[in-house]
Design a protein around this motif. Structure first.
Motif, PDB file in Angstrom:
ATOM      1  N   SER A 160       3.989 -20.022  32.829  1.00 42.60           N
ATOM      2  CA  SER A 160       3.502 -18.717  32.730  1.00 42.60           C
ATOM      3  C   SER A 160       2.564 -18.467  33.831  1.00 42.60           C
ATOM      4  CB  SER A 160       3.013 -18.670  31.390  1.00 42.60           C
ATOM      5  OG  SER A 160       2.329 -17.419  30.941  1.00 42.60           O
ATOM      6  N   GLU A 161       1.556 -19.554  33.972  1.00 44.02           N
ATOM      7  CA  GLU A 161       0.294 -19.382  35.039  1.00 44.02           C
ATOM      8  C   GLU A 161       0.872 -19.322  36.419  1.00 44.02           C
ATOM      9  OE1 GLU A 161      -2.581 -18.659  33.864  1.00 44.02           O
ATOM     10  OE2 GLU A 161      -1.898 -18.892  31.558  1.00 44.02           O
ATOM     11  N   LYS A 162       1.895 -19.810  36.811  1.00 39.30           N
ATOM     12  CA  LYS A 162       2.662 -19.467  37.989  1.00 39.30           C
ATOM     13  C   LYS A 162       3.042 -18.266  38.127  1.00 39.30           C
ATOM     14  CE  LYS A 162       4.020 -24.569  38.938  1.00 39.30           C
ATOM     15  NZ  LYS A 162       5.068 -25.229  38.982  1.00 39.30           N
ATOM     16  N   THR A 163       3.759 -17.615  37.164  1.00 34.51           N
ATOM     17  CA  THR A 163       4.315 -16.394  37.246  1.00 34.51           C
ATOM     18  C   THR A 163       2.827 -15.328  37.297  1.00 34.51           C
ATOM     19  OG1 THR A 163       6.040 -16.856  35.936  1.00 34.51           O
ATOM     20  CG2 THR A 163       5.475 -14.533  35.837  1.00 34.51           C
ATOM     21  N   TRP A 164       1.847 -15.450  36.420  1.00 36.38           N
ATOM     22  CA  TRP A 164       0.753 -14.625  36.614  1.00 36.38           C
ATOM     23  C   TRP A 164       0.110 -14.673  38.080  1.00 36.38           C
ATOM     24  CZ3 TRP A 164      -2.195 -11.117  33.973  1.00 36.38           C
ATOM     25  CH2 TRP A 164      -1.835 -10.792  32.535  1.00 36.38           C
ATOM     26  N   ILE A 165      -0.030 -15.835  38.709  1.00 37.74           N
ATOM     27  CA  ILE A 165      -0.641 -15.803  39.835  1.00 37.74           C
ATOM     28  C   ILE A 165       0.292 -15.206  41.001  1.00 37.74           C
ATOM     29  CG2 ILE A 165      -1.012 -17.607  41.621  1.00 37.74           C
ATOM     30  CD1 ILE A 165      -1.857 -19.461  39.337  1.00 37.74           C
ATOM     31  N   ALA A 166       1.592 -15.443  40.852  1.00 40.21           N
ATOM     32  CA  ALA A 166       2.437 -14.732  41.911  1.00 40.21           C
ATOM     33  C   ALA A 166       2.531 -13.532  41.599  1.00 40.21           C
ATOM     34  CB  ALA A 166       3.914 -15.321  41.659  1.00 40.21           C
ATOM     35  N   TRP A 167       2.247 -12.856  40.493  1.00 45.90           N
ATOM     36  CA  TRP A 167       2.264 -11.187  40.102  1.00 45.90           C
ATOM     37  C   TRP A 167       0.891 -10.630  40.618  1.00 45.90           C
ATOM     38  CZ3 TRP A 167      -1.463  -8.590  37.007  1.00 45.90           C
ATOM     39  CH2 TRP A 167      -0.994  -7.558  36.595  1.00 45.90           C
ATOM     40  N   ALA A 168      -0.037 -11.386  40.350  1.00 39.79           N
ATOM     41  CA  ALA A 168      -1.456 -10.923  40.943  1.00 39.79           C
ATOM     42  C   ALA A 168      -1.899 -10.975  42.541  1.00 39.79           C
ATOM     43  CB  ALA A 168      -2.426 -11.716  40.216  1.00 39.79           C
ATOM     44  N   GLU A 169      -1.179 -12.196  43.194  1.00 36.89           N
ATOM     45  CA  GLU A 169      -1.112 -12.143  44.374  1.00 36.89           C
ATOM     46  C   GLU A 169      -0.260 -11.085  45.177  1.00 36.89           C
ATOM     47  OE1 GLU A 169       0.469 -16.320  45.273  1.00 36.89           O
ATOM     48  OE2 GLU A 169      -1.546 -17.099  45.124  1.00 36.89           O
ATOM     49  N   LYS A 170       0.859 -10.652  44.639  1.00 38.64           N
ATOM     50  CA  LYS A 170       1.663  -9.498  44.856  1.00 38.64           C
ATOM     51  C   LYS A 170       0.685  -8.103  44.779  1.00 38.64           C
ATOM     52  CE  LYS A 170       6.055  -7.424  44.639  1.00 38.64           C
ATOM     53  NZ  LYS A 170       7.257  -7.361  43.893  1.00 38.64           N
ATOM     54  N   LEU A 171       0.399  -8.103  43.791  1.00 44.62           N
ATOM     55  CA  LEU A 171      -0.743  -6.770  43.353  1.00 44.62           C
ATOM     56  C   LEU A 171      -1.516  -6.883  44.390  1.00 44.62           C
ATOM     57  CD1 LEU A 171      -1.008  -4.172  41.584  1.00 44.62           C
ATOM     58  CD2 LEU A 171      -2.362  -5.851  39.908  1.00 44.62           C
ATOM     59  N   LEU A 172      -2.483  -7.976  44.572  1.00 40.13           N
ATOM     60  CA  LEU A 172      -3.320  -7.791  45.770  1.00 40.13           C
ATOM     61  C   LEU A 172      -2.950  -7.390  47.168  1.00 40.13           C
ATOM     62  CD1 LEU A 172      -5.636 -10.908  44.936  1.00 40.13           C
ATOM     63  CD2 LEU A 172      -6.285  -8.618  44.627  1.00 40.13           C
ATOM     64  N   GLN A 173      -1.707  -7.831  47.524  1.00 44.78           N
ATOM     65  CA  GLN A 173      -1.279  -7.204  48.689  1.00 44.78           C
ATOM     66  C   GLN A 173      -0.759  -5.843  48.597  1.00 44.78           C
ATOM     67  OE1 GLN A 173       2.244  -9.823  49.006  1.00 44.78           O
ATOM     68  NE2 GLN A 173       1.204 -11.648  49.786  1.00 44.78           N
ATOM     69  N   GLU A 174      -0.362  -5.411  47.573  1.00 48.51           N
ATOM     70  CA  GLU A 174      -0.066  -4.011  47.345  1.00 48.51           C
ATOM     71  C   GLU A 174      -1.402  -3.236  47.434  1.00 48.51           C
ATOM     72  OE1 GLU A 174       2.222  -3.334  43.879  1.00 48.51           O
ATOM     73  OE2 GLU A 174       3.573  -4.826  44.521  1.00 48.51           O
ATOM     74  N   LEU A 175      -2.385  -3.754  46.864  1.00 47.79           N
ATOM     75  CA  LEU A 175      -3.850  -3.039  47.038  1.00 47.79           C
ATOM     76  C   LEU A 175      -4.368  -2.941  48.356  1.00 47.79           C
ATOM     77  CD1 LEU A 175      -5.544  -4.135  43.649  1.00 47.79           C
ATOM     78  CD2 LEU A 175      -4.891  -1.927  44.138  1.00 47.79           C
ATOM     79  N   ASP A 176      -4.080  -4.029  49.100  1.00 46.64           N
ATOM     80  CA  ASP A 176      -4.700  -4.149  50.676  1.00 46.64           C
ATOM     81  C   ASP A 176      -4.025  -3.170  51.621  1.00 46.64           C
ATOM     82  OD1 ASP A 176      -6.366  -6.007  50.033  1.00 46.64           O
ATOM     83  OD2 ASP A 176      -5.182  -7.699  50.710  1.00 46.64           O
ATOM     84  N   ARG A 177      -2.649  -2.805  51.129  1.00 43.45           N
ATOM     85  CA  ARG A 177      -1.663  -1.962  51.642  1.00 43.45           C
ATOM     86  C   ARG A 177      -2.220  -0.494  51.466  1.00 43.45           C
ATOM     87  NH1 ARG A 177       2.768  -5.686  50.906  1.00 43.45           N
ATOM     88  NH2 ARG A 177       3.206  -4.516  49.096  1.00 43.45           N
ATOM     89  N   ARG A 178      -2.829  -0.250  50.404  1.00 42.70           N
ATOM     90  CA  ARG A 178      -3.332   1.139  49.991  1.00 42.70           C
ATOM     91  C   ARG A 178      -4.453   1.827  50.673  1.00 42.70           C
ATOM     92  NH1 ARG A 178      -2.400   3.796  45.060  1.00 42.70           N
ATOM     93  NH2 ARG A 178      -0.335   3.778  45.036  1.00 42.70           N
TER      94      ARG A 178
END
Length: 178
Positions: A160-178
């Motif tokens: 579960s924590e690995k999933t949260w981490i992967a999701w949050a890392e992807k979200l940070l990448q998306e925020l960086d692209r905005r």
């Protein structure tokens, strides 16, 4: 309702005082169930009053007697009946997700900070779970075998924590692209 069964389960594994129970709770069940110190003691008293727990007093030098709780036969039977019932799925109750849902009130930097804090929290939880798993694997093999299903809850926490981490890392990448 599940706190009572968390208490019964922990005391089924090993009798102990309220303090012992709280420490065991924090090292195991608290990863997926929460209870305050007061709730735990209220539940101990309730279970004792219902005849599901025995309580013996252990004298201590210079301190009040220590109360040691253990399951009665009725407590063991109640746990046996409960553990065989189907458990309803629970909805996620995560304040961070409500904050993110209202994220249109944040600028990009604020949103990034919010996500980064959550990412850091989940990385710390993952590190703790991995450490706990390593201790379990190095511990008593008979105990690990007896409680192998309980160990699976820890392994689910890791995934579960690995999933949260992967999701949050992807979200940070998306925020960086905005």
């Amino acid at each position: 309702m599940s706190l009572r069964y968390a208490v019964l389960t922990l005391l089924d594994i090993e009798p102990g005082s309220g303090y012992d129970l709280k420490r065991r709770f924090e090292r195991s069940v608290s990863h997926f169930w929460s209870a305050s110190h007061q709730q735990m003691y209220r539940e101990l008293h309730r279970l004792h009053d219902e005849g599901l727990l025995d309580c013996t007093e252990q004298p201590q030098a210079g301190k009040p007697d220590k109360k040691i709780y253990a399951l009665t036969e009725a407590g063991r039977e109640a746990l046996d009946v409960w553990v065989q019932r189907p458990a309803p799925p629970q909805k996620i109750r995560e304040p961070f997700l409500i904050q993110l849902f209202a994220g249109h009130h944040l600028d990009n930097a604020q949103a990034r900070e919010l996500v980064q804090r959550q990412l850091d929290r989940h990385r710390a939880l993952l590190a703790g779970y991995i450490e706990q798993n390593e201790r379990a694997l190095k511990g008593d093999p008979e105990r690990l075998e007896r409680y192998w299903l309980a160990h699976r809850t820890l392994l689910l926490g890791i995934e579960s924590e690995k999933t949260w981490i992967a999701w949050a890392e992807k979200l940070l990448q998306e925020l960086d692209r905005r």
